[in-house]
Scaffold this motif. Structure first.
Motif, PDB file in Angstrom:
ATOM      1  N   HIS A  75       0.756  -1.207  -0.089  1.00 42.87           N
ATOM      2  CA  HIS A  75      -0.075   0.010   0.224  1.00 42.87           C
ATOM      3  C   HIS A  75       0.947   1.235  -0.096  1.00 42.87           C
ATOM      4  O   HIS A  75       0.679   2.159  -0.806  1.00 42.87           O
ATOM      5  N   VAL A  76       1.930   1.280   0.942  1.00 43.75           N
ATOM      6  CA  VAL A  76       2.789   2.540   0.866  1.00 43.75           C
ATOM      7  C   VAL A  76       3.428   2.588  -0.638  1.00 43.75           C
ATOM      8  O   VAL A  76       3.501   3.707  -0.926  1.00 43.75           O
ATOM      9  N   SER A 128      25.062  -5.956   6.374  1.00 40.55           N
ATOM     10  CA  SER A 128      24.154  -6.019   4.983  1.00 40.55           C
ATOM     11  C   SER A 128      22.895  -7.028   4.902  1.00 40.55           C
ATOM     12  O   SER A 128      23.003  -7.999   5.960  1.00 40.55           O
ATOM     13  N   TYR A 129      22.091  -7.117   4.236  1.00 36.97           N
ATOM     14  CA  TYR A 129      20.687  -7.411   4.486  1.00 36.97           C
ATOM     15  C   TYR A 129      19.892  -7.425   3.152  1.00 36.97           C
ATOM     16  O   TYR A 129      20.158  -6.690   2.294  1.00 36.97           O
ATOM     17  N   VAL A 130      18.723  -8.346   3.388  1.00 32.80           N
ATOM     18  CA  VAL A 130      17.699  -8.280   2.465  1.00 32.80           C
ATOM     19  C   VAL A 130      16.450  -7.677   3.419  1.00 32.80           C
ATOM     20  O   VAL A 130      16.316  -7.985   4.386  1.00 32.80           O
ATOM     21  N   CYS A 131      15.859  -6.795   2.667  1.00 33.27           N
ATOM     22  CA  CYS A 131      14.783  -6.069   3.501  1.00 33.27           C
ATOM     23  C   CYS A 131      13.499  -7.191   3.943  1.00 33.27           C
ATOM     24  O   CYS A 131      13.210  -7.706   3.012  1.00 33.27           O
ATOM     25  N   GLY A 132      13.032  -6.891   4.927  1.00 37.50           N
ATOM     26  CA  GLY A 132      11.413  -7.429   5.266  1.00 37.50           C
ATOM     27  C   GLY A 132      10.515  -6.573   4.560  1.00 37.50           C
ATOM     28  O   GLY A 132      10.861  -5.691   4.035  1.00 37.50           O
ATOM     29  N   ALA A 133       9.309  -6.691   5.245  1.00 35.09           N
ATOM     30  CA  ALA A 133       8.111  -5.924   4.748  1.00 35.09           C
ATOM     31  C   ALA A 133       7.062  -5.771   5.718  1.00 35.09           C
ATOM     32  O   ALA A 133       6.867  -6.604   6.629  1.00 35.09           O
ATOM     33  N   GLY A 134       6.708  -4.591   5.995  1.00 35.92           N
ATOM     34  CA  GLY A 134       5.514  -4.270   6.991  1.00 35.92           C
ATOM     35  C   GLY A 134       5.883  -3.658   8.206  1.00 35.92           C
ATOM     36  O   GLY A 134       6.988  -3.799   8.682  1.00 35.92           O
ATOM     37  N   PRO A 135       4.804  -3.411   9.303  1.00 32.14           N
ATOM     38  CA  PRO A 135       5.181  -2.961  10.425  1.00 32.14           C
ATOM     39  C   PRO A 135       6.015  -3.654  11.441  1.00 32.14           C
ATOM     40  O   PRO A 135       6.355  -3.249  12.457  1.00 32.14           O
ATOM     41  N   GLN A 136       6.036  -4.922  11.136  1.00 31.29           N
ATOM     42  CA  GLN A 136       6.734  -5.992  12.053  1.00 31.29           C
ATOM     43  C   GLN A 136       8.330  -5.649  11.964  1.00 31.29           C
ATOM     44  O   GLN A 136       9.113  -5.820  12.890  1.00 31.29           O
ATOM     45  N   ARG A 137       8.626  -4.953  10.864  1.00 30.56           N
ATOM     46  CA  ARG A 137       9.994  -4.592  10.405  1.00 30.56           C
ATOM     47  C   ARG A 137      10.371  -3.018  10.659  1.00 30.56           C
ATOM     48  O   ARG A 137      11.554  -2.768  10.387  1.00 30.56           O
ATOM     49  N   ALA A 138       9.478  -2.281  10.924  1.00 33.28           N
ATOM     50  CA  ALA A 138       9.820  -0.649  10.426  1.00 33.28           C
ATOM     51  C   ALA A 138       9.037  -0.192  11.498  1.00 33.28           C
ATOM     52  O   ALA A 138       7.953  -0.584  12.027  1.00 33.28           O
ATOM     53  N   ASN A 139       9.434   1.154  11.903  1.00 32.28           N
ATOM     54  CA  ASN A 139       8.513   2.188  12.485  1.00 32.28           C
ATOM     55  C   ASN A 139       7.586   2.723  11.394  1.00 32.28           C
ATOM     56  O   ASN A 139       7.984   3.483  10.690  1.00 32.28           O
ATOM     57  N   TRP A 140       6.449   2.295  11.655  1.00 28.37           N
ATOM     58  CA  TRP A 140       5.482   2.341  10.525  1.00 28.37           C
ATOM     59  C   TRP A 140       4.748   3.899  10.644  1.00 28.37           C
ATOM     60  O   TRP A 140       4.373   4.129   9.435  1.00 28.37           O
ATOM     61  N   GLN A 181       4.599   5.535   7.060  1.00 33.29           N
ATOM     62  CA  GLN A 181       3.169   6.155   6.480  1.00 33.29           C
ATOM     63  C   GLN A 181       3.660   7.715   6.392  1.00 33.29           C
ATOM     64  O   GLN A 181       2.662   8.320   5.421  1.00 33.29           O
ATOM     65  N   LEU A 182       4.231   8.473   7.305  1.00 31.18           N
ATOM     66  CA  LEU A 182       3.803   9.914   6.998  1.00 31.18           C
ATOM     67  C   LEU A 182       5.007  10.428   6.293  1.00 31.18           C
ATOM     68  O   LEU A 182       5.238  11.451   6.140  1.00 31.18           O
ATOM     69  N   ASN A 183       5.942   9.503   5.750  1.00 35.77           N
ATOM     70  CA  ASN A 183       6.918   9.716   4.898  1.00 35.77           C
ATOM     71  C   ASN A 183       7.964  10.712   5.701  1.00 35.77           C
ATOM     72  O   ASN A 183       8.592  11.701   5.115  1.00 35.77           O
ATOM     73  N   GLN A 184       8.236  10.221   6.571  1.00 32.45           N
ATOM     74  CA  GLN A 184       9.341  11.079   7.412  1.00 32.45           C
ATOM     75  C   GLN A 184      10.807  10.303   7.175  1.00 32.45           C
ATOM     76  O   GLN A 184      11.324   9.371   7.760  1.00 32.45           O
ATOM     77  N   TRP A 185      11.122  10.442   5.740  1.00 36.16           N
ATOM     78  CA  TRP A 185      11.999   9.647   5.345  1.00 36.16           C
ATOM     79  C   TRP A 185      13.835   9.607   6.228  1.00 36.16           C
ATOM     80  O   TRP A 185      14.242   8.619   6.184  1.00 36.16           O
ATOM     81  N   LEU A 186      13.894  10.652   6.854  1.00 36.74           N
ATOM     82  CA  LEU A 186      15.136  10.875   7.846  1.00 36.74           C
ATOM     83  C   LEU A 186      14.949   9.854   8.935  1.00 36.74           C
ATOM     84  O   LEU A 186      15.845   9.184   9.394  1.00 36.74           O
ATOM     85  N   GLU A 187      13.593   9.600   9.073  1.00 36.02           N
ATOM     86  CA  GLU A 187      13.625   8.513  10.454  1.00 36.02           C
ATOM     87  C   GLU A 187      13.254   6.904   9.938  1.00 36.02           C
ATOM     88  O   GLU A 187      13.196   6.004  10.771  1.00 36.02           O
ATOM     89  N   SER A 227      12.922   1.540   3.316  1.00 39.02           N
ATOM     90  CA  SER A 227      14.026   1.905   2.551  1.00 39.02           C
ATOM     91  C   SER A 227      13.684   2.758   1.473  1.00 39.02           C
ATOM     92  O   SER A 227      14.555   3.679   0.982  1.00 39.02           O
ATOM     93  N   TRP A 228      12.577   2.370   0.605  1.00 37.96           N
ATOM     94  CA  TRP A 228      12.204   3.103  -0.499  1.00 37.96           C
ATOM     95  C   TRP A 228      12.063   4.778   0.018  1.00 37.96           C
ATOM     96  O   TRP A 228      12.425   5.517  -0.656  1.00 37.96           O
ATOM     97  N   ARG A 229      11.561   4.848   1.214  1.00 43.62           N
ATOM     98  CA  ARG A 229      11.341   6.352   1.648  1.00 43.62           C
ATOM     99  C   ARG A 229      12.558   6.962   1.862  1.00 43.62           C
ATOM    100  O   ARG A 229      12.827   8.083   1.445  1.00 43.62           O
ATOM    101  N   GLU A 230      13.576   6.293   2.527  1.00 43.71           N
ATOM    102  CA  GLU A 230      14.881   6.854   2.550  1.00 43.71           C
ATOM    103  C   GLU A 230      15.493   7.135   1.334  1.00 43.71           C
ATOM    104  O   GLU A 230      16.152   8.243   1.219  1.00 43.71           O
ATOM    105  N   PHE A 231      15.368   6.049   0.527  1.00 46.50           N
ATOM    106  CA  PHE A 231      16.217   6.363  -0.918  1.00 46.50           C
ATOM    107  C   PHE A 231      15.603   7.342  -1.594  1.00 46.50           C
ATOM    108  O   PHE A 231      16.285   8.193  -2.367  1.00 46.50           O
ATOM    109  N   GLN A 232      14.062   7.407  -1.729  1.00 46.35           N
ATOM    110  CA  GLN A 232      13.577   8.604  -2.659  1.00 46.35           C
ATOM    111  C   GLN A 232      14.057   9.825  -2.025  1.00 46.35           C
ATOM    112  O   GLN A 232      14.178  10.996  -2.677  1.00 46.35           O
TER     113      GLN A 232
END
Length: 299
Positions: free
Chosen positions: A151-152, A179-191, A195-201, A211-216
């Protein structure tokens, strides 16, 4: 390095990094669980440890079966998805060479995750005796985790990558998961930050939409700096990319080029050249050619 010496060194490094660790050479008691964490372990972790203890008692341990069954406690239909030998073959091959495993709780300072449970694995080299590497697995993603990330991203995750996440919601290369392969969803991130696109966080989350928020956010800022200097240092369009793994550079799905089976080509993003280079047709091919060589280096 001998197997036991290598394993003990990995356990010691994990403890110094901030993990609580329990090797699965004996079944976990109530006291053992409480030493790991005051919180109740998730069902897949309970299932994994119980199956490991049962199979160990009969001296026939099948790590792939244990991982699949523990993940099926969350997603029962997963059994049908991985019945073919080719399904996630590279991960299956790695698990076939599993020598030691421990349940861990916590995370090092270089990354954060709401879900701190996982498994530390020691695997042997495919050809060379006495050479070992260490991997961190995580409890499996749920269908809801994947839907929230999608959804994000406004992007359906590739089929092979989704199947991987349903088995282990991300993977760490080395016990510190530098080094890593990313997980997905709130289980692995500050959701909230995601959701608020606080990419620095969103840094240090090891989750695909974070990772996509930070990258973009990072490269949007660098494009602004380019414009202010009257130059364009970008060789490729980073806005088309979704980073899903980090080794010596970031690996990304190119969301603009899906194939008929729902897979996306994988590109390597060179942060110095700001350029994407095509490397693999889909996730399984990338895993087979990049993960194990990176784990073992030149061994």
């Amino acid at each position: 390095m001998k197997c036991e010496a290598s394993w003990q060194a990995a356990l010691d490094r994990s403890v110094r990094a901030g993990f609580r660790v329990h090797p699965l050479d004996t079944a976990l008691t109530v006291t053992d669980w409480s030493h790991l964490s005051a919180e109740e372990p998730p069902l897949p972790v309970r299932t994994f440890t119980e199956l490991w203890a049962q199979q160990s008692a009969h001296h026939v341990v099948d790590p792939w079966h244990i991982l699949v069954e523990s993940a099926a406690s969350v997603t029962p239909t997963l059994r049908d998805e991985v019945v073919e030998p080719s399904a996630l073959g590279p991960l299956r091959s790695l698990l076939a060479r599993l020598e030691q495993v421990a349940v861990v709780f916590g995370h090092p300072g270089n990354w954060t995750s709401p879900d701190q449970w996982g498994y530390l694995l020691q695997v042997r080299h495919a050809q060379r005796a006495g050479v070992y590497a260490h991997v961190l697995l995580h409890p499996p993603a749920s269908a809801q985790n994947l839907a929230q990330a999608e959804h994000v991203l406004a992007f359906p995750l590739p089929r092979s990558y989704r199947r991987f996440l349903l088995l282990t919601n991300g993977l760490g290369l080395g016990e510190r998961e530098a080094s890593y392969v990313c997980g997905a969803g709130p289980q692995r991130a500050n959701w909230t930050a995601v959701q608020l696109n606080q990419w620095l966080e969103c840094a240090r989350q090891h989750e695909v939409s974070a990772s996509w928020r930070e990258f973009q956010g990072t490269y949007a800022y660098e494009r602004i700096m380019d414009r202010e200097r009257g130059e364009d240092t970008f060789q490729s369009d980073e806005s088309a990319l979704i980073p899903f793994a980090s080794t010596y550079e970031q690996w990304c799905f190119d969301r603009t080029r899906p194939d008929s089976s729902g897979e996306y080509p994988i590109v390597l993003w060179d942060h110095e050249l700001r350029e994407a280079t095509d490397r693999y047709p889909q996730f399984d091919a990338w895993f087979a050619r990049e993960v194990e060589p990176y784990l073992f280096g030149n061994a």
